[in-house]
Design a protein around this motif. Structure first.
Motif, short mmCIF file in Angstrom:
data_model
loop_
_atom_site.label_atom_id
_atom_site.label_comp_id
_atom_site.label_asym_id
_atom_site.label_seq_id
_atom_site.Cartn_x
_atom_site.Cartn_y
_atom_site.Cartn_z
N ARG A 178 0.83 -1.21 0.00
CA ARG A 178 0.00 0.00 0.00
C ARG A 178 0.87 1.27 0.00
NH1 ARG A 178 -5.22 -1.46 1.99
NH2 ARG A 178 -5.65 -3.50 1.07
N MET A 179 2.00 1.23 0.69
CA MET A 179 2.89 2.39 0.70
C MET A 179 3.46 2.65 -0.69
SD MET A 179 4.90 1.65 4.29
CE MET A 179 5.88 3.15 4.33
N ILE A 180 3.83 1.60 -1.38
CA ILE A 180 4.35 1.77 -2.75
C ILE A 180 3.27 2.33 -3.66
CG2 ILE A 180 5.23 0.51 -4.75
CD1 ILE A 180 6.60 -1.40 -2.77
N GLN A 181 2.04 1.85 -3.50
CA GLN A 181 0.95 2.35 -4.32
C GLN A 181 0.72 3.84 -4.10
OE1 GLN A 181 -2.21 -0.26 -3.11
NE2 GLN A 181 -1.73 -1.86 -4.63
N LEU A 182 0.67 4.25 -2.83
CA LEU A 182 0.45 5.68 -2.54
C LEU A 182 1.62 6.51 -3.04
CD1 LEU A 182 -1.15 7.96 -1.30
CD2 LEU A 182 -0.13 7.42 0.92
N CYS A 183 2.82 6.01 -2.83
CA CYS A 183 4.01 6.75 -3.27
C CYS A 183 3.97 6.96 -4.78
CB CYS A 183 5.26 5.97 -2.87
SG CYS A 183 6.79 6.85 -3.16
N SER A 184 3.54 5.95 -5.50
CA SER A 184 3.45 6.06 -6.96
C SER A 184 2.37 7.03 -7.37
CB SER A 184 3.17 4.67 -7.56
OG SER A 184 4.16 3.76 -7.17
N VAL A 185 1.23 6.98 -6.68
CA VAL A 185 0.15 7.94 -6.97
C VAL A 185 0.63 9.36 -6.76
CG1 VAL A 185 -2.10 8.76 -6.19
CG2 VAL A 185 -1.72 6.31 -6.52
N VAL A 186 1.34 9.61 -5.66
CA VAL A 186 1.86 10.95 -5.37
C VAL A 186 2.84 11.38 -6.45
CG1 VAL A 186 3.24 12.29 -3.75
CG2 VAL A 186 1.48 10.74 -2.89
N MET A 187 3.70 10.47 -6.88
CA MET A 187 4.68 10.82 -7.90
C MET A 187 3.98 11.19 -9.22
SD MET A 187 7.64 11.30 -9.11
CE MET A 187 8.71 10.81 -7.77
N ILE A 188 2.96 10.44 -9.60
CA ILE A 188 2.24 10.73 -10.84
C ILE A 188 1.54 12.08 -10.73
CG2 ILE A 188 0.45 9.91 -12.42
CD1 ILE A 188 3.05 8.22 -12.28
N ILE A 189 0.96 12.37 -9.57
CA ILE A 189 0.29 13.66 -9.37
C ILE A 189 1.29 14.80 -9.52
CG2 ILE A 189 -0.86 15.12 -7.67
CD1 ILE A 189 -2.20 12.61 -6.57
N LEU A 190 2.46 14.66 -8.91
CA LEU A 190 3.48 15.70 -8.98
C LEU A 190 3.97 15.91 -10.41
CD1 LEU A 190 5.55 14.84 -5.76
CD2 LEU A 190 4.02 16.81 -6.09
N LEU A 191 4.11 14.81 -11.14
CA LEU A 191 4.57 14.93 -12.53
C LEU A 191 3.51 15.54 -13.43
CD1 LEU A 191 6.41 11.50 -13.01
CD2 LEU A 191 7.45 13.76 -12.83
N SER A 192 2.24 15.36 -13.09
CA SER A 192 1.16 15.86 -13.94
C SER A 192 0.80 17.31 -13.64
CB SER A 192 -0.07 14.97 -13.77
OG SER A 192 -0.53 15.00 -12.43
N MET A 193 1.39 17.89 -12.59
CA MET A 193 1.07 19.27 -12.25
C MET A 193 1.73 20.24 -13.24
SD MET A 193 1.22 19.38 -8.10
CE MET A 193 -0.08 18.68 -7.11
N GLU A 194 1.06 21.34 -13.51
CA GLU A 194 1.59 22.32 -14.47
C GLU A 194 2.87 22.94 -13.96
OE1 GLU A 194 -1.42 25.16 -15.32
OE2 GLU A 194 -2.83 23.67 -16.13
#
Length: 1710
Positions: free
Chosen positions: A1386-1402
């Protein structure tokens, strides 16, 4: 006539009577004939059948007896016409004799039926043809009939057989109808017994009755009487239908099939009475059955039979969803075939009733829309084929629709498309139509049906079912001589390259099936082509076509040989060998035509197969041996002689190792060598005393026995020393494998030789058994070490420890002396004890199997060529008895059981009476031993050890023709021991329980054991009352076995699931005596509970009741009623034992029918009070189970009753346990919207629940079950209350922060299902990441945050960028220290979600450093040693980041390459889910870059090349360096367990069994070569590589300058970021190649073949040789070291295809 009267030839009466039936006999000769018949029947029955020595002899006697009885029946029918005055007295004697045969319990069913016909014929003659008097003479209608049930049924069958239809329904003097009397007499035993023989007999007689009744309709004037008697609403017809419903669900297929035939006849009977009335009657029956179709399987078949009568359209109007319901049930294996039967009946009948368009709109749309891959397994394809053949016009419509859908490929639709095409190829009319349509198309079409692009799309698809379907389409053809075309063969060959490593056994079987059909096409097509060309003289066409087949066959054959390389995974090796086996078995006759002979005779092919003999899987060894034995052997070649010498030496070495896999390899080597003429001559020269025999197997046996004698002598001196240096079991195994190859003719031809050899074998086996007996017979064999720790013993311990730890090559010395620490001594003793035990039990195993094989294979007395004497057989039997009685080690006595079973099987069929009686006498002695308390050999622990196996071996091998006399005697004795009270607490009773358990579990006994089940249940329940734990434990195990025997194996893990239940009606029909027994036991137990006693026997009774389902027709058509059990079960629910209360609530479910639910709920609710908390708890549990099970039928009156006990969920109830149960009940009701939350009673309970949640003082915490109560209160509050904060001053955040873990967990579970959480809750959850300590709660927190953040934009506005970055770093830093696997995922999943969100930010806030750290975490968790769920999470994370790889400014080329490297690792993962996830991501990436036009997902095996191609397109030298790194890098799990090169007897590290290093290396080098070709470098000097991607992955040591050549050291000692030139890279490779070669040479000092570790080193060498072959020609680099390696490898005794490829690559220097 002389033959009939001759008393010495009883069988002559059989043939004499058959002749007399056709002749004319005078009245004076009748007595003589009857005397002869009587004598023949009596002698055949008493003197031949009952004392038959074997099953074959008994079968022959039965045939003669059957023929004699049939002839006697015909004789009586022809010569006596219902005139009793002329009846000779001998006829009565004949009747009595046959009657005696019928009543004998050993009389087979068919003989009993024929005898019944004869008795009925004689009786009819005696009563002058009056059938009514015949029926009355046997008193079938009396309750206490003296005749056994089977005898009654045989006589009834006889009466029907000799009757005519009109006689059955003719008006009798007394006004009764013979047909109805017969049917009533038939149905009586049918409804009362579950015995298999009775069931078969009853349904056969019923079928006979239906035939006679149909025959009665042919008689004029009988219709009115028949209409009255056979009215469908009459009691008799209702009983008949009820019986048919029961019989249709019988476990015997013969009963089911006969029932179906009888029902069809019954429908014809009713239609003959009135078509209109019968139609309405059967329509009503159909509707009744369709109401609950899945409850009983017979309903499908019954409705399908009635469809032609009632009409499909009528049923579909009443049940419009019926086709969809039935088609969806094709996913369920339990009812798939039954649903298919009903579907076929419906669409076949419906096509006759409606228009074509209406039929297609309904059925085609249903079949095309609802299809799923799961249905293919359970008969969808065959059903779809029948549908399309029902209406041929539908085929074109279906294909047209599916071709359109293939443009946007979905796996289900592609499977359907292939399926339709395969069906269409069987239709010449449709194919012709396709050819006409193809003339207008410009696209290249396959067979004028499908575009080749569509087929290629299917062959490359990620879904295995699609690929398999397309492959079978190419391989299979309706015409067996149709040779495949060149384009097809190219696609087929390409398919083999990428699909041999599938992990699904079913798909591998599909591939082999299609391959077999392909090879048969090639074989038959080639032969037909050759024959046709000779006739027509068209040699050119033949040559062109044959060339295509030759090229394909040779290419495929050699590819399969190359697939057997070192390092190939098990799937690739197995599939390649199986394809080669198909080459041998199918195409061997066409080898010359296909030019395969030379390949099969090549030395490389032979050496490759020899190397496979060391495979880990024995199935692969078997195939390799078969292929080796089919290859020609050469005698003149000196190299071949040298090779055979080496193989013999290797086999001898391996046979004496302590590793069992190596000993098996030795056995297969000896089997191969025994067929080689050179090996035979070498072995003969090395045998002492110059043997006179020329028999190859005999010579090899003598050769091996010489070594065995030496090891036995060593064991006599020290068994521990023998365990490490000469463990004996390896050589014993080799002897056994050699003996298994002896042809029967050789035993006769070399009779004396085999006698001598077997004499030595038996003598050595007895010696070995005596030597290891102290170990396996020790009370604790697992830790037994029969020695003292003196200095000499320490030396033996040291040697043993050295051997066991795998230090075969003196890699390290094991130090062990008298000064050793206690820990070292304990370790040494433990390992040595394991070695000793391994040696001991495997020796017992091999000795037992040798004895079993010898007795089974060798001829026994009284044959002239008997090799074993009777004394030998008796001694072998005594060995097994002793071994099974006294051995304590399970592995030892299990293998002894296998050998003993073979001995018993042989002895039962012996002609020699002395031998034939041995198994029965052994069993008799064993039963006497069990009852003898003074016998100390038996082991009451370990589930009686080997004692049950003795009984199992004898009983399961007893021939059925013998009447199961041993089984009857044994079961009566064992059940007597288990039941009689004076054996209570004795070891005899424990043994009887354990033996009975084994017997009931033995499936080979089949229905023979059913009559003893009820008595076994009674004994087991009685055993629960035993005083000793051992007795109760054995009884519990017996009861578990009986449950499985009665109810079948579990279909789900939950024992009490409805899927594991059996209908109470069926259960008590099969075991009627258990009804009263269980009722009495339950009532006695309930009385004990009422008195406050503990009643252990209640547990099994309640457990059995809980596994039953309510009888579906209870109260209407069933005499079985479970309602009488209800009061006792309710009383048991008040027990003081918590588990008993819970079980009683489960047991209540099958006792309550839906129409009784309201009354039972009211009764339980009324009885609830505070006077007894145990009783209250039981009431609440019962109410919860009832509501949960019958939630759809709970009505308002029931809810009123339930609300009367709502006080138990409030503060009025002081007990927290019962309050928690009440809250659970009302939570369930609230979730199902059955509770009115606004009512005052509910509001009060909510308030009380909130109060106990908020109450958090020490007093509450000290109360038992407080956490449970708070948990249920939380769930209730969250379910019912909508304004927690306003009404009750409680917030979600307060619950999440509660001190009680259960409250927090329940709250988090509740909010996990919400789609959108409020900002305060999200922020609070973020804080919980740092404060929550419980792993399960923390896991839920991570899961909730992952879902909230990944769902659209929710949560991104609430949580700021800085907080996200902080969260990212926190997870990266803490995940490596986490030990909980679920939380880690679950930690890896959340970490990946956070990374994708950060990369998708303008506005990018993520740094390159953060991405590197995240990738480092992903990379470490993607390795094979991690948990599967963790690896799946990393794979998903990598796929999610792929869309940002190209466009994001923070992602550099270096980061991209790291991602690609992780993907190559995951594409070789052991989990297909991980591989499929990465494949999906890469396919999406390729579409994004527009590199692929197809809109589908590639299979993972093809994706590896695509990923390497993407890497090659990146910036150099980073890209080229990574490709070289991928070729050198290894995924060895050295961080845990053991490294792969370690070789130990016991401990093994976890391994990735799918990964193939060579596949990655080949893909990387292919991409590198393609890139070099495309880039066209002007000079090789421009090629550079990163040092960090090469030097760390060398095998050679790089740390010490004194051991490294100077030029290599200068390269290695460069700076980390220094670039390497191509010349530098080749110098490093040269150094590494030579180092690896030195390692291989040092390993080969041990043995010339089958060396441990050599696979790994050869794989490493191959990777480097491939790089060398690609780069060395670019700069014309020559190397003396590489040349010396090539010369050394060329000197290898065995050169398989893999080694030849390495030599070829290393020789590519220009």
């Amino acid at each position: 006539m002389a033959g009939l009267t001759d008393p010495k030839t009883s069988r002559s009466a059989v043939f004499g009577t058959s002749l007399l039936v056709e002749g004319v006999i005078t009245a004076e000769l009748h007595p003589v004939v009857f005397v002869a018949l009587l004598r023949g029947i009596m002698q055949l029955w008493h003197e031949d059948f009952l004392v038959a020595s074997s099953a074959a002899e008994a079968s022959t006697v039965l045939q003669h007896l059957q023929q004699l009885v049939k002839s006697s029946t015909m004789y009586v029918q022809q010569h006596f016409n219902n005139d009793a005055n002329d009846m000779p007295q001998e006829l009565l004697s004949l009747k009595d004799a046959v009657f005696e045969v019928i009543q004998h319990p050993s009389c087979p069913l068919d003989l009993r039926t024929n005898c019944g016909q004869l008795v009925a014929t004689i009786t009819k003659t005696l009563h002058k043809g009056n059938l009514q008097q015949v029926l009355q003479s046997y008193r079938f209608d009396e309750e206490q009939s003296e005749l056994p049930t089977l005898t009654q049924l045989a006589l009834l069958n006889g009466i029907l057989s000799i009757s005519q239809g009109r006689d059955l329904y003719a008006q009798q003097d007394c006004g009764i109808c013979l047909g109805t009397d017969v049917l009533q007499a038939i149905l009586k035993p049918g409804m009362q017994s579950s015995d298999g023989n009775i069931a078969i007999s009853v349904i056969r007689v019923v079928h006979q009755w239906t035939l006679r009744t149909l025959e009665a309709f042919r008689s004029p004037g009988e219709l009115e009487r028949l209409r009255i008697v056979l009215d469908p609403s009459s009691t008799l017809m209702v009983r008949l239908l009820e019986y048919m419903w029961l019989a249709w669900d019988h476990f015997l297929d013969s009963v089911k099939n006969a029932t179906k035939d009888s029902f069809v006849n019954y429908m014809k009977i009713q239609q003959s009475l009135s078509v209109e009335v019968s139609g309405q009657h059967f329509l009503g029956v159909c509707k009744l059955l369709l109401e609950d179709l899945c409850s009983r399987k017979f309903k499908f078949s019954a409705v399908s039979c009635m469809v032609p009568v009632v009409g499909a359209q009528n049923l579909l109007l009443s049940y419009p969803q019926l086709p969809r319901t039935l088609l969806n049930q094709l996913r369920d294996p339990a009812v798939a075939s039954h649903s298919a039967e009903l579907l076929e009946a419906l669409f076949t009948q419906h096509q006759k009733e409606v228009s074509l368009d209406e039929w297609q709109d309904l059925w085609l749309s249903v079949f095309l829309d609802l299809f799923s891959k799961e249905m293919q397994t359970y008969g969808y394809e065959l059903l779809f084929k029948k549908l399309l053949f029902t209406c041929p016009e539908a085929l074109s419509v279906a294909v047209k629709k599916l071709v359109e859908l293939a443009k946007n490929p979905v796996s289900e639709k592609l499977c359907l498309l292939i399926m339709c095409v395969k069906i269409g190829r069987c239709s010449p009319h449709w194919l012709k139509k396709c050819q006409e349509n193809n003339k207008e198309s410009e696209e290249q079409m396959w067979k004028s049906i499908l575009p080749y692009e569509t087929i290629k799309l299917c062959l490359w698809h990620t879904d295995e079912s699609v690929r398999t379907a397309a492959f079978s389409l190419l391989c299979e053809s309706p015409k067996s001589t149709e040779l495949p075309e060149k384009e097809e063969l190219e696609l087929i060959y390409d398919y083999y390259l990428y699909n041999l490593t599938t992990q699904s056994p079913s798909y591998r079987q599909h591939l082999l099936k299609s391959t077999k059909k392909l090879f048969l096409r090639i074989k038959e097509g080639t032969m037909a082509l050759t024959k046709s060309s000779k006739r027509k003289g068209d040699r050119e066409h033949e040559k062109d076509v044959l060339t295509v087949q030759q090229e394909f066959s040779s290419k495929l054959f050699w590819q399969m040989v190359k697939n057997l390389y070192n390092g190939a995974n098990s799937m690739r090796r197995t599939m390649s060998l199986q394809v080669l086996e198909l080459f041998q078995t199918i195409l061997s006759g066409c080898y010359n035509d296909l030019e395969l002979t030379k390949l099969c005779q090549s030395k490389v092919y032979t050496d490759t197969l020899i190397s496979v003999l060391d495979d880990s899987y024995e199935a692969n060894k078997v195939i390799a041996l078969m292929l080796l034995q089919s290859t020609p052997k050469t005698c003149e070649d000196p190299e071949d002689t040298q090779r055979i010498h080496a193989l013999i030496k290797a086999a001898c070495t391996l046979a004496s190792t302590c590793r069992p896999p190596d000993t098996i390899t030795a056995g297969y080597l000896f089997k191969y060598l025994s067929s080689h003429p050179v090996a035979i001559s070498i072995v003969k020269a090395n045998i002492k005393d110059n043997p006179a025999t020329e028999n190859a197997i005999a010579l090899f046996c003598m050769f091996v026995l010489q070594f065995l004698q030496k090891e036995v002598q060593t064991a006599k001196e020290s068994l521990l020393k023998a365990a490490s240096s000469g463990p004996m079991y390896g050589l014993l195994l080799c002897v056994r494998m050699l003996l298994s190859d002896i042809p029967e003719t050789d035993i006769t031809k070399h009779h004396h030789t085999w006698q001598e050899i077997l004499k030595i074998v038996l003598q050595l086996c007895y010696q070995v058994s005596e030597l290891v007996a102290p170990v396996v017979r020790n009370s604790s064999p697992e830790g037994h070490l029969p020695m003292d720790l003196n200095p000499e013993s320490l030396e033996v311990l040291r040697a043993t420890l050295q051997q066991s730890l795998g230090n075969h090559h003196n890699e390290q010395d094991v130090m062990l002396s008298a000064e050793a620490t206690p820990q070292e001594l304990v370790k040494a003793q433990a390992v040595s004890a394991q070695m000793l035990l391994l040696c001991a039990w495997r020796c017992v195993k091999e000795v037992s199997l040798i004895f079993g094989d010898v007795v089974q294979k060798m001829p026994l007395s009284p044959k002239a060529d008997a090799v074993l004497t009777n004394e030998d057989v008796v001694m072998i039997g005594q060995y097994f008895i002793t071994q099974l009685l006294e051995t304590k080690h399970r592995g030892a006595f299990e293998q002894s059981y296998v050998g003993f079973g073979r001995v018993c099987e042989k002895l039962w069929s012996c002609e020699e009476e002395e031998l034939r009686k041995l198994p029965a006498s052994w069993l008799e002695d064993l039963l006497a031993t069990i009852q003898d308390e003074s016998d100390t050999r038996l082991c009451a622990t370990r589930r009686s050890a080997g004692v049950p196996f003795i009984v199992q071996a004898v009983l399961s091998s007893e021939p059925k023709m013998m009447g199961a006399s041993c089984l009857k005697t044994t079961m009566s004795t064992l059940l007597r021991l288990a039941e009689e009270t004076h054996y209570s607490g004795s070891e005899a009773r424990i043994h009887s329980f354990n033996i009975l358990r084994a017997v009931y579990k033995d499936t080979r006994l089949g229905d023979l054991i059913i009559p003893y089940v009820s008595q076994g249940v009674k004994a087991a329940i009685e055993g629960y009352r035993g005083n000793s734990w051992a007795e109760r434990n054995s009884a519990a195990l017996l009861f578990a076995a009986l449950i499985t025997r009665m109810l079948g194996v579990k279909r789900t893990q939950d024992d009490l699931s409805r899927k594991n239940a059996m209908s109470a009606q069926v259960f008590f029909k099969r075991y009627p005596e258990l009804y009263d027994f269980l009722k009495i036991e339950l009532e006695n137990g309930a009385a004990g509970v009422k008195e406050g006693k503990l009643v252990p026997a209640l547990f099994p009774v309640l457990l059995l009741l809980a596994r039953l389902a309510p009888a579906p027709l209870e109260g209407r058509m069933s005499a079985i009623s479970l309602a009488s059990f209800t009061p006792a079960v309710l009383q048991c629910s008040a027990s003081s034992v918590l588990q008993l209360r819970a079980l009683a609530s489960h047991a209540l479910i099958p006792l309550v029918n839906p129409h009784q639910l309201e009354g039972v709920i009211e009764q339980i609710s009324t009885s609830a009070s505070l006077s007894s908390q145990n009783a209250l708890h039981g009431c609440l549990l019962c109410l919860f189970k009832l509501v949960n099970n019958f939630e759809e039928t709970v009505c308002n009156p029931s809810m009123k009753s339930l609300l009367t006990v709502i006080w138990s969920a409030s503060q009025k109830n002081p007990c927290l346990v019962t309050r928690a149960s009440a809250l659970e009940l009302y939570t369930f009701l609230a979730q199902r919207k059955l509770l009115q939350e606004s009512s005052p009673e509910v509001f009060e309970v909510v308030s009380d629940a909130c109060a106990i949640i908020k109450k958090n003082d020490l007093v509450l915490q000290s109360m038992p079950w407080s956490a449970l109560c708070q948990k249920q209160a939380t769930r209730f509050v969250l379910t019912t209350a909508y304004n927690l904060q306003e009404d009750h001053d409680i917030t979600i955040n307060m619950l999440i922060s509660h001190s009680c873990y259960e409250v927090r967990h329940s709250t988090l579970e509740h909010i996990e299902g919400r789609t959108c959480l409020e900002a305060p809750i999200l922020m609070h959850l973020l804080r919980c990441i740092h404060t929550e300590v419980h792993p399960e709660c923390l896991s839920l927190v991570y899961s909730i945050l992952s879902k909230q953040l990944s769902s659209l934009n929710h949560g991104k506005e609430v949580i700021g960028q800085d907080q996200l970055v902080e969260l990212l770093y926190h997870i990266i830093s803490s995940v490596k220290e986490e030990t909980c696997l679920d939380l880690m995922t679950r930690m890896i999943q959340l970490c990946s979600v956070v990374m994708i969100i950060l990369l998708s930010m303008e506005t990018s806030v993520v740094t390159e450093k953060a991405i590197h750290q995240w990738l480092e975490m992903i990379s470490s968790f993607s390795l094979s040693e991690n948990d599967t769920d963790t690896r799946e999470a990393t794979a998903q994370a990598v796929c999610d980041i792929l869309p940002h790889l190209v466009s994001h400014p923070c992602i550099t080329e270096k980061i991209r390459l790291v991602v690609y490297e992780i993907m190559t690792t995951e594409l070789q993962d052991d989990s297909d889910c991980v591989r499929d996830t990465v494949s999906y991501g890469v396919s999406e990436l390729l579409k994004h870059h527009h590199q692929e036009r197809q809109q589908f997902y590639l299979q993972p095996t093809r994706v590896m090349e695509k990923v390497c191609g993407i890497i090659a397109s990146c910036k150099w030298p980073e890209a080229s360096s990574l490709l070289v790194k991928l070729s050198l890098k290894e995924d060895l799990p050295e961080g845990f367990g053991l490294a792969q090169e370690d070789d130990r007897v016991f401990d093994k590290g976890e391994m990735n069994i799918y990964s193939e290093k060579m596949i990655v290396s080949q893909a990387a080098l292919k991409a590198l070569s393609d890139a070099l070709t495309l880039n066209s470098f002007a000079s090789a000097s421009t090629l550079t590589f990163l040092r960090s991607h090469v030097v760390p992955f060398l095998c050679a040591p790089t740390g010490r300058q004194d051991k490294i050549p100077e030029d290599v050291w200068q390269i290695i000692s460069q700076e980390e970021d220094q670039l390497l030139l191509l010349s530098h890279l080749l110098s490093l490779l040269e150094y590494d190649i030579f180092y690896i070669y030195e390692q291989i040479v040092s390993l080969k000092d041990t043995a010339l073949f089958c060396v441990r570790h050599v696979d790994l080193w050869l794989m490493r060498l191959s990777c480097r040789s491939a790089i060398w072959a690609r780069f060395s020609p670019l700069i014309d680099k020559e190397s003396s070291l590489v040349k010396s390696v090539v010369e050394g490898l060329n000197q290898s005794v065995l050169k398989n295809s893999f080694l030849c490829q390495i030599i070829e690559e290393l020789s590519s220097v220009r």
